[in-house]
Design an enzyme around this catalytic site. Structure first.
Site, PDB file in Angstrom:
ATOM      1  CE  LYS A 183      -1.750   2.601   3.169  1.00 45.20           C
ATOM      2  NZ  LYS A 183      -1.606   3.876   2.425  1.00 45.20           N
ATOM      3  N   GLY A 236       7.246   4.887   7.739  1.00 44.56           N
ATOM      4  CA  GLY A 236       6.362   6.029   7.939  1.00 44.56           C
ATOM      5  C   GLY A 236       6.605   6.628   9.309  1.00 44.56           C
ATOM      6  CB  SER A 237       4.641   8.998  11.258  1.00 42.48           C
ATOM      7  OG  SER A 237       3.408   8.317  11.308  1.00 42.48           O
ATOM      8  CB  THR A 238       7.213   7.402  15.663  1.00 43.20           C
ATOM      9  OG1 THR A 238       8.569   7.384  15.185  1.00 43.20           O
ATOM     10  CG2 THR A 238       7.155   6.703  17.006  1.00 43.20           C
ATOM     11  N   GLY A 241       3.516   3.703  13.046  1.00 40.41           N
ATOM     12  CA  GLY A 241       4.205   2.456  13.407  1.00 40.41           C
ATOM     13  C   GLY A 241       3.644   1.883  14.694  1.00 40.41           C
ATOM     14  CD  GLU A 259      13.960   1.092   8.527  1.00 40.59           C
ATOM     15  OE1 GLU A 259      14.449   2.132   8.984  1.00 40.59           O
ATOM     16  OE2 GLU A 259      14.510  -0.015   8.627  1.00 40.59           O
ATOM     17  CB  CYS A 293      13.138   9.308   7.648  1.00 45.51           C
ATOM     18  SG  CYS A 293      14.267   8.413   6.567  1.00 45.51           S
ATOM     19  CD  GLU A 390       9.787  12.871  11.629  1.00 41.99           C
ATOM     20  OE1 GLU A 390       8.694  12.346  11.850  1.00 41.99           O
ATOM     21  OE2 GLU A 390      10.653  12.344  10.909  1.00 41.99           O
TER      22      GLU A 390
HETATM   23  P1  NAD Z   1       2.550   8.272   7.809  1.00 45.57           P
HETATM   24  O1  NAD Z   1       2.931   7.425   8.949  1.00 45.57           O
HETATM   25  O2  NAD Z   1       1.466   9.256   7.986  1.00 45.57           O
HETATM   26  O3  NAD Z   1       2.099   7.357   6.577  1.00 45.57           O
HETATM   27  C1  NAD Z   1       2.966   6.378   6.041  1.00 45.57           C
HETATM   28  C2  NAD Z   1       2.137   5.286   5.403  1.00 45.57           C
HETATM   29  O4  NAD Z   1       1.436   4.598   6.425  1.00 45.57           O
HETATM   30  C3  NAD Z   1       1.077   5.786   4.422  1.00 45.57           C
HETATM   31  O5  NAD Z   1       0.980   4.871   3.374  1.00 45.57           O
HETATM   32  C4  NAD Z   1      -0.186   5.781   5.281  1.00 45.57           C
HETATM   33  O6  NAD Z   1      -1.371   5.649   4.538  1.00 45.57           O
HETATM   34  C5  NAD Z   1       0.055   4.559   6.145  1.00 45.57           C
HETATM   35  N1  NAD Z   1      -0.620   4.532   7.431  1.00 45.57           N
HETATM   36  C6  NAD Z   1      -0.907   5.567   8.252  1.00 45.57           C
HETATM   37  N2  NAD Z   1      -1.506   5.112   9.371  1.00 45.57           N
HETATM   38  C7  NAD Z   1      -1.578   3.765   9.250  1.00 45.57           C
HETATM   39  C8  NAD Z   1      -2.108   2.725  10.082  1.00 45.57           C
HETATM   40  N3  NAD Z   1      -2.656   2.987  11.261  1.00 45.57           N
HETATM   41  N4  NAD Z   1      -2.022   1.453   9.652  1.00 45.57           N
HETATM   42  C9  NAD Z   1      -1.449   1.172   8.461  1.00 45.57           C
HETATM   43  N5  NAD Z   1      -0.955   2.104   7.621  1.00 45.57           N
HETATM   44  C10 NAD Z   1      -1.010   3.392   8.022  1.00 45.57           C
HETATM   45  O7  NAD Z   1       3.893   8.934   7.293  1.00 45.57           O
HETATM   46  P2  NAD Z   1       4.089   9.931   6.072  1.00 45.57           P
HETATM   47  O8  NAD Z   1       3.575  11.269   6.493  1.00 45.57           O
HETATM   48  O9  NAD Z   1       3.591   9.320   4.812  1.00 45.57           O
HETATM   49  O10 NAD Z   1       5.695   9.958   5.960  1.00 45.57           O
HETATM   50  C11 NAD Z   1       6.478  10.728   6.779  1.00 45.57           C
HETATM   51  C12 NAD Z   1       6.989   9.932   7.954  1.00 45.57           C
HETATM   52  O11 NAD Z   1       7.690   8.790   7.482  1.00 45.57           O
HETATM   53  C13 NAD Z   1       7.991  10.718   8.789  1.00 45.57           C
HETATM   54  O12 NAD Z   1       7.756  10.474  10.157  1.00 45.57           O
HETATM   55  C14 NAD Z   1       9.337  10.123   8.361  1.00 45.57           C
HETATM   56  O13 NAD Z   1      10.362  10.269   9.296  1.00 45.57           O
HETATM   57  C15 NAD Z   1       8.964   8.701   8.119  1.00 45.57           C
HETATM   58  N6  NAD Z   1       9.936   8.044   7.237  1.00 45.57           N
HETATM   59  C16 NAD Z   1      10.841   7.198   7.792  1.00 45.57           C
HETATM   60  C17 NAD Z   1      11.823   6.597   6.991  1.00 45.57           C
HETATM   61  C18 NAD Z   1      12.863   5.683   7.600  1.00 45.57           C
HETATM   62  O14 NAD Z   1      13.590   5.045   6.849  1.00 45.57           O
HETATM   63  N7  NAD Z   1      12.958   5.589   8.908  1.00 45.57           N
HETATM   64  C19 NAD Z   1      11.846   6.852   5.618  1.00 45.57           C
HETATM   65  C20 NAD Z   1      10.898   7.728   5.082  1.00 45.57           C
HETATM   66  C21 NAD Z   1       9.935   8.314   5.910  1.00 45.57           C
END
Ligand code: NAD
Length: 487
Positions: A183, A236-238, A241, A259, A293, A390
């Protein structure tokens, strides 16, 4: 030939990609172009039944195609061909990415697409080089550790580097013999869909790479909680996660790699090459509008050189040609959405209200799209919201220290531990501080990844669980079975 293109003439892929074909769904989410806030397209949101269908298709394809049980070298060849096709379609993929995301057309072919193709090749080469083991047991029995794919990996990616993130997930999972249901972020799904289509053209059996569109609450939850998904791989975000861990726990138990977010320090000692440090720090926070990130967003600098460093940063943090991501001359990215720009600004204003002073920036840019001014905040203490949160935007904070112990104390973040930068000419100090710093990746006198995919990436603390890239990512997509045979 110019890389610039007309976004109105792009043909965007429509629907989910399941079992090697596009599957239509009712338009449910309206997408906007971050560069000029104009409407882009509408996408469907996969409900639990659509996700269930995709997982079942993936399960059957993985089993019936022999992808995970056949000759590993066949996987290598198919993945290499896929990487070649991705490179051959660099322009098309870059355009699909640039129109929806914050990535610039000037950077996409040479960075995102090229690195992704090479990463897939890296993992392809692992398919027939990593395996189980014969282990020491008494002569009358044979001890073995077999390793096997999970079957179906459920992957979820963010919007900030959609092509690269899809590569991080798909490369190791497929090389390790799994099928994937991925996704992408609901804001940036198009290049990922096209990558999936190219996988079939490369000879990867249909159903091995499936893409379901939708948000986290509906589609993401259905995917991570699905009993047919053997392993979850998330970037994605903490906060997301943590919600995923909770959802998985509610439905049972399964392995996951996460991640997550970061708030990485850049520690500059008095003996550092200040020109180098300033160039790398400014480059890191300006790249993709600070939406990385690994962005090194907290400068922690020796008091005696703080003013010199700040002056250099002020000079360097000038946005070069902010503009549409589809024009070759654009050099500065917008925030991904109005919401994200509002969030950046609200944290900056809260930081200023708590005593910070903006040496530059501190406001949205007055132009179309969701651009924010590069911002340098000084006079911040460890509790300032601009230091603790962040921000995910082009915002740096600057704190000063008087000795190494204080540098380490300031560098340490209560929540995050993704990366750290260290600038010094003293080798002993570089190694001492590297050992002490709480981060999954440390860069010394450089800031940013190389193209050595052998280095794993992942966070300490709430910045993550497990690793992407490196051998670790391949092994994270396989599970082991212990076998004892009496002879
Ligand atoms: P986000 O967490 O809002 O979304 C990331 C993905 O997760 C999207 O596809 C979203 O639809 C999905 N998602 C959101 N809530 C979910 C849930 N409850 N269950 C399943 N899926 C869910 O993050 P974002 O705004 O898209 O990206 C930015 C964040 O990603 C920042 O915190 C950044 O630091 C992090 N990031 C980390 C890395 C790494 O390697 N550590 C790399 C890139 C981005």
């Amino acid at each position: 030939m110019s890389l610039s293109f007309d976004p109105a003439r792009l043909n965007l892929p429509r629907g989910h990609f399941i079992g090697g074909a596009y599957v239509a769904g009712a338009d449910a989410l309206e997408l906007t172009r971050p560069s000029d806030s104009q409407p882009l397209a509408a996408i469907p949101v996969a409900d639990a039944a659509t996700v269930d269908h995709a997982v079942n298709v993936a399960t059957k394809a993985q089993r019936d195609s022999g992808w995970g049980s056949g000759t590993p070298r066949d996987r290598t060849r198919a993945l290499q061909k896929w990487a070649d096709l991705i490179e051959a379609h660099a322009t098309e993929l870059s355009q699909l990415e640039a129109v929806a995301s914050t990535r610039l057309i000037s950077q996409l072919p040479g960075i995102d697409v090229a690195v992704t193709a090479e990463q897939i090749r890296f993992f392809a080469e692992m398919a027939d080089k990593e395996g189980g083991a014969l282990v020491p047991t008494r002569d009358a029995s044979l001890g073995m550790v077999m390793d096997e794919p999970y079957g179906v990996v459920g992957a979820i990616t963010p919007w900030n580097f959609p092509i690269s993130m899809a590569g991080w997930k798909l490369g190791p999972a497929l090389a390790a013999g799994n099928a994937v249901v991925l996704k992408p972020s609901e804001m940036t799904p198009f290049a990922t869909l096209r990558m999936a289509e190219l996988s079939v053209q490369a000879g990867i059996p249909a159903g091995l790479v499936n893409v379901v569109l939708g948000d986290g609450r509906t589609t993401g939850n259905a995917l991570t909680g699905h009993p047919g998904v053997g392993k979850v791989s998330f970037t994605g975000s903490t906060a997301a996660g943590s919600a995923i861990m909770e959802n998985i726990a509610r439905h049972g138990v399964k392995p996951m790699t996460l991640e997550l977010g970061g708030k990485s320090p850049q520690i500059v000692f008095a003996d550092a090459d200040l020109d180098l440090a300033a160039r790398l720090i400014a480059g890191s926070i300006m790249f993709n509008g600070g939406q990385a990130c690994v962005a090194g967003s907290r400068v922690v600098v020796a008091a005696e050189v703080a003013d010199e460093l700040a002056a250099r940063l002020v000079a360097l943090m000038r946005p070069v040609n902010p503009g549409p991501s589809w024009l070759a001359e654009t050099g500065y990215s917008p925030a991904i959405s109005e919401t994200q720009r509002g969030r950046i600004d609200s944290i900056v204003q809260a930081g200023i209200a708590a005593g910070a002073q903006a040496l530059i920036g501190g406001a949205p840019m007055d132009r179309p799209g969701y651009f924010y001014q590069p911002t340098l905040l000084v006079d911040v203490d460890a509790n300032n919201p601009a230091v603790t949160e962040e921000i995910f935007g082009p915002v740096l904070t600057l704190q000063t220290f008087t000795d190494e112990a204080q540098a380490l104390a300031l560098a340490d973040h209560p929540t995050y531990g993704l990366c750290a930068g260290i600038y010094t000419r003293d080798l002993s100090r570089a190694i001492r501080v590297t050992r002490a710093v709480q981060a999954g990746t440390v860069w010394v006198n450089r800031y940013g990844r190389s193209r050595d995919h052998i280095l794993p990436t992942g966070g300490y603390k709430s910045s993550g669980l497990g690793k992407d890239l490196g051998r670790e990512a391949y092994h994270a997509n396989r599970r082991s079975k212990s076998v004892l045979i009496d002879l």
